[in-house]
Scaffold this active site. Structure first.
Site, PDB file in Angstrom:
ATOM      1  CE  LYS A  87      29.568  64.137  54.505  1.00  0.00           C
ATOM      2  NZ  LYS A  87      29.733  64.216  55.905  1.00  0.00           N
ATOM      3  CE  LYS A 100      36.169  66.198  58.182  1.00  0.00           C
ATOM      4  NZ  LYS A 100      35.856  66.898  59.414  1.00  0.00           N
ATOM      5  CE  LYS A 139      29.273  73.384  56.657  1.00  0.00           C
ATOM      6  NZ  LYS A 139      29.695  73.248  58.041  1.00  0.00           N
TER       7      LYS A 139
HETATM    8  P1  TYM Z   1      29.077  69.058  60.567  1.00  0.00           P
HETATM    9  O1  TYM Z   1      29.427  70.452  60.964  1.00  0.00           O
HETATM   10  O2  TYM Z   1      29.784  68.450  59.418  1.00  0.00           O
HETATM   11  O3  TYM Z   1      27.533  68.935  60.268  1.00  0.00           O
HETATM   12  C1  TYM Z   1      26.536  69.435  61.142  1.00  0.00           C
HETATM   13  C2  TYM Z   1      25.327  68.507  61.111  1.00  0.00           C
HETATM   14  O4  TYM Z   1      24.844  68.390  59.760  1.00  0.00           O
HETATM   15  C3  TYM Z   1      24.712  67.005  59.408  1.00  0.00           C
HETATM   16  N1  TYM Z   1      25.008  66.856  57.970  1.00  0.00           N
HETATM   17  C4  TYM Z   1      24.168  66.290  57.072  1.00  0.00           C
HETATM   18  N2  TYM Z   1      22.938  65.757  57.201  1.00  0.00           N
HETATM   19  C5  TYM Z   1      22.339  65.287  56.076  1.00  0.00           C
HETATM   20  N3  TYM Z   1      22.900  65.313  54.840  1.00  0.00           N
HETATM   21  C6  TYM Z   1      24.146  65.827  54.675  1.00  0.00           C
HETATM   22  N4  TYM Z   1      24.675  65.883  53.445  1.00  0.00           N
HETATM   23  C7  TYM Z   1      24.837  66.347  55.814  1.00  0.00           C
HETATM   24  N5  TYM Z   1      26.062  66.934  56.003  1.00  0.00           N
HETATM   25  C8  TYM Z   1      26.147  67.237  57.326  1.00  0.00           C
HETATM   26  C9  TYM Z   1      25.742  66.284  60.269  1.00  0.00           C
HETATM   27  O5  TYM Z   1      25.410  64.930  60.442  1.00  0.00           O
HETATM   28  C10 TYM Z   1      25.658  67.075  61.567  1.00  0.00           C
HETATM   29  O6  TYM Z   1      24.594  66.579  62.362  1.00  0.00           O
HETATM   30  N6  TYM Z   1      31.445  66.140  63.873  1.00  0.00           N
HETATM   31  C11 TYM Z   1      30.290  67.002  63.673  1.00  0.00           C
HETATM   32  C12 TYM Z   1      30.224  68.158  64.634  1.00  0.00           C
HETATM   33  C13 TYM Z   1      30.263  67.779  66.084  1.00  0.00           C
HETATM   34  C14 TYM Z   1      29.201  67.202  66.808  1.00  0.00           C
HETATM   35  C15 TYM Z   1      29.681  67.106  68.158  1.00  0.00           C
HETATM   36  C16 TYM Z   1      27.922  66.759  66.460  1.00  0.00           C
HETATM   37  C17 TYM Z   1      31.301  68.008  66.949  1.00  0.00           C
HETATM   38  N7  TYM Z   1      30.947  67.605  68.185  1.00  0.00           N
HETATM   39  C18 TYM Z   1      28.862  66.552  69.167  1.00  0.00           C
HETATM   40  C19 TYM Z   1      27.120  66.216  67.475  1.00  0.00           C
HETATM   41  C20 TYM Z   1      27.593  66.110  68.784  1.00  0.00           C
HETATM   42  C21 TYM Z   1      30.361  67.575  62.273  1.00  0.00           C
HETATM   43  O7  TYM Z   1      31.392  67.662  61.673  1.00  0.00           O
HETATM   44  O8  TYM Z   1      29.182  68.085  61.837  1.00  0.00           O
END
Ligand code: TYM
Length: 337
Positions: free
Chosen positions: A200, A118, A203
């Site tokens: 991966k 990032k 968005k």
């Molecule tokens: P975020 O919002 O990017 O993604 C949400 C969830 O989707 C999963 N994910 C994927 N899984 C498979 N293939 C992909 N291409 C893919 N892209 C995203 C992510 O692994 C996630 O489970 N940092 C986290 C949000 C967060 C969080 C937390 C998660 C903040 N606090 C506490 C768990 C516990 C994030 O940016 O997810």
């Protein structure tokens, strides 16, 4: 399953409200949350405080929060079975992040893969929040004393840091936090871009054909899948090194249909990529049609979405206060009433 593993656990996980959920979010995360909500005490957060670590527009953030909850519910998360909450509305996340941060070496944060990615993307708008992001994430998890954190593979390193910080706190101030276990699904944990299967699905992919959104219209899903990048050779075979595009589509099909990869290989033995892609498209359209229908039905019902967040938020706050009262006492803070 033995008696221990059947015990009701506390499950916590979150997603950022940064627009529409894509198939990676669905397969790596939300689909599994729905299954867990039937068995465990679940807290599912919309993490708006994380979303302000990159440039954003406040009015869009608010809209995305509603949209995110609508998509959660459209995927099957039932507010009667789990607690949906908005991170910024719960007192304690930021305070706990501060406390944990005071025990976290900066070097450990600078080594986080997602921070490095990032930071490279947002060179002109690099803020300390982006570096501190994993500490806030650790606080999101530890404030609920979660046993299990279902996430996609990209979040594994952040969970390791969370465990590390919990351990540090426990050994410095006495046993307080449960060490959370990540739950990473066998299939769907790492869905790749349809246009560049080396990265991966995300968005922020500049090539919009690389990302399948769970609310895409059936025709759009079909078009994107039919134009997915494949590899030379015409054989439908799982090989993450030399057949990245096909392997990604096989993963998608397997995660959506429950069919093992071997069964997919057998089914398409002797058939071409065209037949296979059409079948992947049919599977995706069929699996996502009810999600899209439900989304259209509830997405403009702000009252329903707010009610869900309010109700889940009350339960989340109760649990967060309980942890924070222990934490504040242990670190030496005082309350005067
Ligand atoms: P975020 O919002 O990017 O993604 C949400 C969830 O989707 C999963 N994910 C994927 N899984 C498979 N293939 C992909 N291409 C893919 N892209 C995203 C992510 O692994 C996630 O489970 N940092 C986290 C949000 C967060 C969080 C937390 C998660 C903040 N606090 C506490 C768990 C516990 C994030 O940016 O997810």
């Amino acid at each position: 399953m033995n008696a221990e593993s059947e015990k009701r656990k506390v499950v916590l996980t979150c997603a950022q409200p940064t627009g529409r959920l894509h198939l990676g979010n669905y397969l790596g995360a939300v689909k599994n949350w729905v299954e867990m909500a039937d068995k465990h005490e679940c807290y599912f957060g919309v993490v708006d405080m994380h979303a302000i670590t990159i440039p954003y527009v406040p009015a869009e953030l608010r809209k995305n929060v509603y949209d995110c909850v609508a998509q959660y519910m459209a995927c099957g998360l039932d507010p009667d079975k789990c607690n949906l909450f908005l991170q910024s509305s719960i007192i304690g996340h930021a305070e706990l992040a501060w406390i944990l941060g005071c025990a976290c070496p900066i070097g450990q944060l600078e080594r986080m893969t997602q921070y490095k990615d990032k930071a490279a993307k947002h060179k002109d708008a690099l803020n300390s929040g982006l570096l501190y992001y994993p500490v806030l994430m650790a606080a999101d998890i530890l404030i609920y004393n979660a046993d299990i954190v279902p996430v996609g593979e990209d979040q594994k390193q952040h969970i390791e840091l969370t465990r590390d910080l919990a351990q540090k706190f426990n050994s410095r101030y006495s046993e307080t936090f449960v060490l959370p276990e990540p739950y990473i699904p066998k299939s769907g944990a790492r869905i790749m871009s349809l246009q560049s299967p080396d990265s991966k699905m995300s968005k922020s992919d500049p090539n919009k054909n690389g990302t399948l959104y769970i609310t895409d219209e059936p025709d759009v899903l079909r078009k994107k899948i039919m134009s997915a990048v494949t590899d030379s050779g015409g054989e439908v075979r799982y090989d993450e090194t030399s057949k990245k595009g096909i392997s990604n589509l096989m993963n998608i099909m397997s995660a959506l249909s429950g069919k093992p990869l071997q069964a997919i290989e057998d089914e398409f033995a002797g058939k071409g990529y065209g037949d296979f892609k059409r079948a992947v498209a049919d599977t995706a359209v069929e699996a996502l049609a009810p999600v899209r229908e439900k989304y259209i039905e509830i997405s403009s019902d702000k009252r329903l979405l707010e009610e869900a967040l309010k109700r889940g938020g009350q339960a989340a706050q109760k649990r967060a206060f309980k942890t924070m009262s222990k934490v504040r006492r242990k670190v030496g803070f005082m309350d005067f009433d």
